[in-house]
Write an enzyme that holds these catalytic residues in place. Sequence first.
Site, short mmCIF file in Angstrom:
data_model
loop_
_atom_site.label_atom_id
_atom_site.label_comp_id
_atom_site.label_asym_id
_atom_site.label_seq_id
_atom_site.Cartn_x
_atom_site.Cartn_y
_atom_site.Cartn_z
N LYS A 24 0.86 -1.18 0.00
CA LYS A 24 0.00 0.00 0.00
C LYS A 24 0.90 1.23 0.00
O LYS A 24 1.81 1.34 0.81
CB LYS A 24 -0.91 -0.01 1.22
N GLY A 29 -1.11 5.12 -4.43
CA GLY A 29 -1.73 3.91 -4.97
C GLY A 29 -1.28 2.64 -4.29
O GLY A 29 -1.02 2.63 -3.09
N ASP A 59 -6.39 -0.46 6.71
CA ASP A 59 -7.12 -1.68 7.08
C ASP A 59 -8.30 -1.89 6.14
O ASP A 59 -8.58 -3.02 5.72
CB ASP A 59 -7.62 -1.59 8.52
N GLY A 94 -13.27 9.19 11.90
CA GLY A 94 -13.43 8.03 12.77
C GLY A 94 -13.06 6.75 12.06
O GLY A 94 -12.97 6.71 10.84
#
Length: 113
Positions: A24, A29, A59, A94
């Site tokens: 990542k 990208g 994540d 959040g």
Amino acid sequence: TEEQVAAAAQSLMQKSGVKAVLVKLGADGSLWLPGPGEPPVRQAAVLAPSVADTTGAGDCFTAAFGVSMVEGLEATAGLRFASAAASLCVRVKGAMNSMPEREAVDVLVAEQE
């Protein structure tokens, strides 16, 4: 550099038996390195019009890519799907409430094609 990342991934695959590596790169990208003799797959980020919070974006990307693999998508489509999910994620403040719904990801993917 991308070449250094690819070399490190190849070394990891040889030494540990890992079959593929997902890298990542944030706003730059992502990169899928499928294994020896196979070409890497590069995906530009699906940029968000505004960024509220990057918490959970990595994540979210990883989970979405995992979903794409389970669903049998090719790496290119899977990276696009994951990038769209992460793009939607960073638009909301959040961690938990920023995880996008599947339908929203599918819509953004369709807009990218």
